[in-house]
Design an enzyme around this catalytic site. Structure first.
Site, mmCIF file in Angstrom:
data_model
loop_
_atom_site.group_PDB
_atom_site.id
_atom_site.type_symbol
_atom_site.label_atom_id
_atom_site.label_comp_id
_atom_site.label_asym_id
_atom_site.label_seq_id
_atom_site.Cartn_x
_atom_site.Cartn_y
_atom_site.Cartn_z
ATOM 1 N N ILE A 24 6.254 -25.883 -48.294
ATOM 2 C CA ILE A 24 6.360 -27.923 -48.121
ATOM 3 C C ILE A 24 7.447 -27.734 -48.729
ATOM 4 O O ILE A 24 7.332 -27.661 -49.973
ATOM 5 C CB ILE A 24 5.479 -28.348 -48.517
ATOM 6 C CG1 ILE A 24 5.255 -29.984 -48.802
ATOM 7 C CG2 ILE A 24 4.870 -27.894 -50.605
ATOM 8 C CD1 ILE A 24 3.838 -30.228 -49.068
ATOM 9 N N SER A 25 8.703 -28.747 -47.751
ATOM 10 C CA SER A 25 9.891 -29.378 -48.937
ATOM 11 C C SER A 25 9.664 -29.880 -49.556
ATOM 12 O O SER A 25 8.280 -30.943 -49.725
ATOM 13 C CB SER A 25 10.342 -29.945 -47.336
ATOM 14 O OG SER A 25 10.265 -29.030 -46.594
ATOM 15 N N LYS A 26 10.497 -30.450 -50.588
ATOM 16 C CA LYS A 26 10.994 -30.728 -51.362
ATOM 17 C C LYS A 26 10.592 -32.600 -51.463
ATOM 18 O O LYS A 26 11.275 -32.996 -51.054
ATOM 19 C CB LYS A 26 11.587 -30.537 -53.597
ATOM 20 C CG LYS A 26 13.623 -30.626 -51.756
ATOM 21 C CD LYS A 26 14.124 -30.688 -53.676
ATOM 22 C CE LYS A 26 14.989 -30.292 -53.077
ATOM 23 N NZ LYS A 26 16.188 -30.434 -53.637
#
Ligand code: SAH
Length: 259
Positions: free
Chosen positions: A100-102
């Site tokens: 999951i991207s930041k």
């Protein structure tokens, strides 16, 4: 009578905000003074508020986006072992070697998308949006707060199923999860007001540009000379295609085929 004030940025619409239940038996006595939140929940709320503050400090100004970031609980989408890190500005593993991207990059890309794409005249909602790379479904749900319809496509069946399970309790009927190869876009939902990719390829596939509405915008990580990746913004205007390369980013690769 006035309703009690709500914490700014935390509409109670989405998320898993229930307090953990105690399994201890205690002798019956007078009801304790009401404690609105257990320490764990209070810490989570504070951590979430800090996440939003950091995003504002980092240049996220779109109010609808900030409301959506407050409403969609990132903790709901990560493994319970990572719950304490859910609001950190880090990418986190979601299985199958994906992440999951930041929050800062999710917010940056979604802000670019909403600010550049044509919005419906009523209150500025986006029309239909296509997301390539559903992953755990966090960004899809976030987009669902800002767009009329979201089509989110994932090439790994295990993650597609995981996102389905994550979305089920949230009841977000305008977010449609599709199992397939997003390199070809998703013609059934086209034309799109916006297209956003969570995986980086060698170039933006032509299919995405074709499926974009005039006035729409694509935001995607794309490989640059030398192997680095950068955020690319493509606007489809009445006068043609405009293409801009922004800052360097690091995303998982855009791959073809399903698995
Ligand atoms: N938006 C996601 C981020 C997931 S990471 C989230 O909020 O969790 C990027 C995802 O893109 C991975 O799950 C990967 O499997 C997927 N992906 C890569 N290439 C793809 C393709 N051609 N079509 C669809 N999904 C793809």
């Amino acid at each position: 009578m006035n309703a009690p004030p709500r914490r700014p940025g935390f509409p109670a619409r989405l998320g898993t905000g229930s307090a953990p239940r105690s399994h201890h038996f205690a002798p019956r006595r007078a009801a304790p003074a009401p404690t609105p939140q257990t320490p764990v929940v209070r810490d989570a709320i504070a951590a979430r508020a800090r996440m939003i503050e950091r995003l504002v400090a980092g240049g996220i100004t779109d109010e609808a986006l900030l409301r959506a970031l407050g409403a969609v609980d990132r903790r709901h989408f990560v493994d319970s072992a990572l719950a304490l890190r859910a609001y950190d500005d880090d990418a986190l593993p979601i299985g199958m070697g994906q992440t999951i991207s930041k929050p800062s990059i999710v917010a940056r890309m979604v802000q670019l998308l909403v600010q550049g794409s044509v919005r419906a005249p009523d209150g500025g909602r986006l029309g239909r949006v296509l997301e390539i790379g559903t992953g755990c479904g966090y960004q899809a749900v976030l987009l669902g707060q800002l767009a009329a319809e979201v089509y989110s496509i994932e090439r790994l069946r295990a993650l597609h199923e995981k996102a389905r399970a994550n979305l089920r309790p949230l009841r977000v009927p305008n977010v449609h999860l599709i199992f397939g190869d997003g390199m070809a876009g998703y013609p059934a939902g086209a034309p799109y007001a916006g297209i956003i990719a969570a995986a980086g390829g060698e170039a933006v596939p032509l299919a995405w540009v074709e499926q974009l509405a005039v006035g729409g915008r694509i935001v995607a990580p794309v490989a640059q000379a030398g192997g680095a990746q950068a955020l690319v913004v493509i606007d489809k205007t009445m006068h043609g295609i405009e293409h801009r390369v922004l800052e360097a980013v690091r995303f998982v690769p855009l791959k073809s085929g399903i698995s």
